[in-house]
Design a protein around this motif. Structure first.
Motif, PDB file in Angstrom:
ATOM      1  N   LYS A  62       0.809  -1.266   0.039  1.00  0.00           N
ATOM      2  CA  LYS A  62       0.221   0.087  -0.015  1.00  0.00           C
ATOM      3  C   LYS A  62       0.913   1.164   0.107  1.00  0.00           C
ATOM      4  CE  LYS A  62      -3.896  -2.305   2.161  1.00  0.00           C
ATOM      5  NZ  LYS A  62      -5.110  -1.987   3.204  1.00  0.00           N
ATOM      6  N   ILE A 106      -5.028   1.197  11.190  1.00  0.00           N
ATOM      7  CA  ILE A 106      -5.843   0.395  10.197  1.00  0.00           C
ATOM      8  C   ILE A 106      -6.160   0.721   9.101  1.00  0.00           C
ATOM      9  CG2 ILE A 106      -8.010   1.165  11.051  1.00  0.00           C
ATOM     10  CD1 ILE A 106      -9.087  -1.809  11.569  1.00  0.00           C
ATOM     11  N   THR A 107      -5.911   1.825   8.583  1.00  0.00           N
ATOM     12  CA  THR A 107      -6.229   2.252   7.233  1.00  0.00           C
ATOM     13  C   THR A 107      -4.478   2.253   6.606  1.00  0.00           C
ATOM     14  OG1 THR A 107      -7.938   3.897   7.838  1.00  0.00           O
ATOM     15  CG2 THR A 107      -6.752   4.092   5.640  1.00  0.00           C
ATOM     16  N   ASN A 128      -2.039   0.329   6.658  1.00  0.00           N
ATOM     17  CA  ASN A 128      -1.728  -0.875   7.319  1.00  0.00           C
ATOM     18  C   ASN A 128      -0.789  -1.869   6.242  1.00  0.00           C
ATOM     19  OD1 ASN A 128      -3.657  -2.093   5.643  1.00  0.00           O
ATOM     20  ND2 ASN A 128      -4.755  -3.166   6.946  1.00  0.00           N
ATOM     21  N   ILE A 185      -0.190  -3.475   3.687  1.00  0.00           N
ATOM     22  CA  ILE A 185      -0.269  -4.655   2.776  1.00  0.00           C
ATOM     23  C   ILE A 185      -1.600  -4.858   2.700  1.00  0.00           C
ATOM     24  CG2 ILE A 185       0.617  -6.090   4.404  1.00  0.00           C
ATOM     25  CD1 ILE A 185       2.126  -7.532   1.937  1.00  0.00           C
ATOM     26  N   HIS A 186      -2.089  -5.493   1.520  1.00  0.00           N
ATOM     27  CA  HIS A 186      -3.315  -6.472   1.354  1.00  0.00           C
ATOM     28  C   HIS A 186      -2.791  -7.723   0.812  1.00  0.00           C
ATOM     29  CE1 HIS A 186      -7.504  -7.228   0.134  1.00  0.00           C
ATOM     30  NE2 HIS A 186      -6.474  -7.754  -1.016  1.00  0.00           N
ATOM     31  N   TYR A 199     -12.358  -3.089  -3.869  1.00  0.00           N
ATOM     32  CA  TYR A 199     -12.728  -3.085  -2.546  1.00  0.00           C
ATOM     33  C   TYR A 199     -14.192  -3.102  -2.461  1.00  0.00           C
ATOM     34  CZ  TYR A 199      -8.323  -2.706  -0.258  1.00  0.00           C
ATOM     35  OH  TYR A 199      -6.893  -2.796   0.349  1.00  0.00           O
ATOM     36  N   THR A 219      -5.472  -7.176  10.665  1.00  0.00           N
ATOM     37  CA  THR A 219      -5.806  -5.839   9.877  1.00  0.00           C
ATOM     38  C   THR A 219      -5.487  -4.765  10.707  1.00  0.00           C
ATOM     39  OG1 THR A 219      -7.568  -7.081   8.885  1.00  0.00           O
ATOM     40  CG2 THR A 219      -7.615  -4.641   8.710  1.00  0.00           C
ATOM     41  N   PHE A 278     -15.883   2.550   6.740  1.00  0.00           N
ATOM     42  CA  PHE A 278     -14.869   3.180   6.328  1.00  0.00           C
ATOM     43  C   PHE A 278     -14.363   2.961   4.678  1.00  0.00           C
ATOM     44  CE2 PHE A 278     -14.415  -1.394   7.533  1.00  0.00           C
ATOM     45  CZ  PHE A 278     -14.064  -2.154   6.427  1.00  0.00           C
ATOM     46  N   HIS A 307     -16.642  -4.297   0.454  1.00  0.00           N
ATOM     47  CA  HIS A 307     -16.597  -3.353   1.403  1.00  0.00           C
ATOM     48  C   HIS A 307     -17.475  -2.229   1.523  1.00  0.00           C
ATOM     49  CE1 HIS A 307     -13.644  -5.734   3.653  1.00  0.00           C
ATOM     50  NE2 HIS A 307     -12.712  -5.601   2.622  1.00  0.00           N
ATOM     51  N   ARG A 339       2.463  -6.240   9.143  1.00  0.00           N
ATOM     52  CA  ARG A 339       1.762  -5.347   9.571  1.00  0.00           C
ATOM     53  C   ARG A 339       2.650  -4.950  11.125  1.00  0.00           C
ATOM     54  NH1 ARG A 339      -3.830  -7.293   7.414  1.00  0.00           N
ATOM     55  NH2 ARG A 339      -3.897  -6.131   5.535  1.00  0.00           N
ATOM     56  N   LEU A 359     -10.817   4.028   2.867  1.00  0.00           N
ATOM     57  CA  LEU A 359     -10.274   3.108   2.288  1.00  0.00           C
ATOM     58  C   LEU A 359      -9.915   3.245   0.826  1.00  0.00           C
ATOM     59  CD1 LEU A 359      -9.045   0.191   2.366  1.00  0.00           C
ATOM     60  CD2 LEU A 359     -11.459  -0.686   2.100  1.00  0.00           C
TER      61      LEU A 359
HETATM   62  P1  CMP Z   1      -7.287  -4.716   3.597  1.00  0.00           P
HETATM   63  O1  CMP Z   1      -6.540  -6.182   3.800  1.00  0.00           O
HETATM   64  O2  CMP Z   1      -6.512  -3.927   2.584  1.00  0.00           O
HETATM   65  O3  CMP Z   1      -8.731  -4.870   3.345  1.00  0.00           O
HETATM   66  C1  CMP Z   1      -9.713  -4.111   3.574  1.00  0.00           C
HETATM   67  C2  CMP Z   1      -9.214  -2.905   4.342  1.00  0.00           C
HETATM   68  O4  CMP Z   1     -10.203  -2.085   5.037  1.00  0.00           O
HETATM   69  C3  CMP Z   1      -8.335  -3.250   5.495  1.00  0.00           C
HETATM   70  O5  CMP Z   1      -7.161  -3.864   4.940  1.00  0.00           O
HETATM   71  C4  CMP Z   1      -8.026  -2.086   6.290  1.00  0.00           C
HETATM   72  O6  CMP Z   1      -7.181  -1.152   5.535  1.00  0.00           O
HETATM   73  C5  CMP Z   1      -9.432  -1.429   6.206  1.00  0.00           C
HETATM   74  N1  CMP Z   1     -10.351  -1.622   7.182  1.00  0.00           N
HETATM   75  C6  CMP Z   1     -10.714  -2.815   7.724  1.00  0.00           C
HETATM   76  N2  CMP Z   1     -11.574  -2.735   9.109  1.00  0.00           N
HETATM   77  C7  CMP Z   1     -11.529  -1.325   9.109  1.00  0.00           C
HETATM   78  C8  CMP Z   1     -12.042  -0.283   9.899  1.00  0.00           C
HETATM   79  N3  CMP Z   1     -12.541  -1.051  11.123  1.00  0.00           N
HETATM   80  N4  CMP Z   1     -11.708   0.970   9.958  1.00  0.00           N
HETATM   81  C9  CMP Z   1     -10.936   1.344   8.990  1.00  0.00           C
HETATM   82  N5  CMP Z   1     -10.394   0.704   8.110  1.00  0.00           N
HETATM   83  C10 CMP Z   1     -10.876  -0.790   8.123  1.00  0.00           C
END
Ligand code: CMP
Length: 141
Positions: free
Chosen positions: A11, A111-112, A114, A116-117, A51, A93, A59, A54, A104, A63
């Motif tokens: 990321k 959490i945003t 973070n 890597i995905h 994404y 996460t 969020f 989601h 991580r 994101l």
């Molecule tokens: P990722 O593995 O890229 O998949 C979805 C992403 O949403 C996750 O990593 C986080 O960066 C983001 N994410 C997940 N849960 C939350 C949350 N509660 N608040 C903010 N971002 C989130």
């Protein structure tokens, strides 16, 4: 037979910190193969597709705006049990829950942001692969 493969995104936070090589090395050191690699900036449209699961989450907008905020590096990674192993290597996460030694735990700041995905299922892998590599001329495998 489903191939053992997963898609990872390094990321924008991790790219800015100069962690591309460090993160890719962790996968290579584990014996996994980097089968495709691409540095790119995701468009808002592609980020929303990537994404999509989601879309209804509170969020979602944060994101999408974060993942489009700078260059990312996408990789197709192959090897035995790669999807499960890579998710363990990445850690939870939320970096607050991620132990040292996980990607991580070592490099994520929130959490945003973070670092890597990685795909969490064969279905999400296919969806994500199409968004990232689907329009490439040298499309394989
Ligand atoms: P990722 O593995 O890229 O998949 C979805 C992403 O949403 C996750 O990593 C986080 O960066 C983001 N994410 C997940 N849960 C939350 C949350 N509660 N608040 C903010 N971002 C989130």
């Amino acid at each position: 037979m489903m191939k053992d493969r997963t898609l990872i995104l390094i990321k924008p936070d991790a790219v800015k910190k100069g962690l591309i090589g460090t993160i890719l090395s962790r996968f290579e050191d584990k014996g996994f193969r980097i089968a495709k690699l691409k540095m790119m900036k995701l468009s808002e449209e592609d980020a929303k597709r990537f994404y999509e699961v989601h879309v209804s989450k509170p969020f979602f907008n944060d994101l999408v705006s974060f993942i489009t905020s700078g260059p990312i590096v996408a990789a197709l990674v192959e090897g035995k049990n790669v999807q499960e192993t890579v998710r363990k290597m990445i850690g939870p996460t939320n970096p607050k829950d991620a132990p040292k030694g996980t990607i991580r735990g070592d490099f994520a700041t929130s959490i945003t942001e973070n670092a890597i995905h990685a795909s969490d299922s064969p279905e999400s892998f296919l969806k994500e692969y199409k968004v990232i590599f689907g329009s490439d001329r040298d499309h394989f495998p």
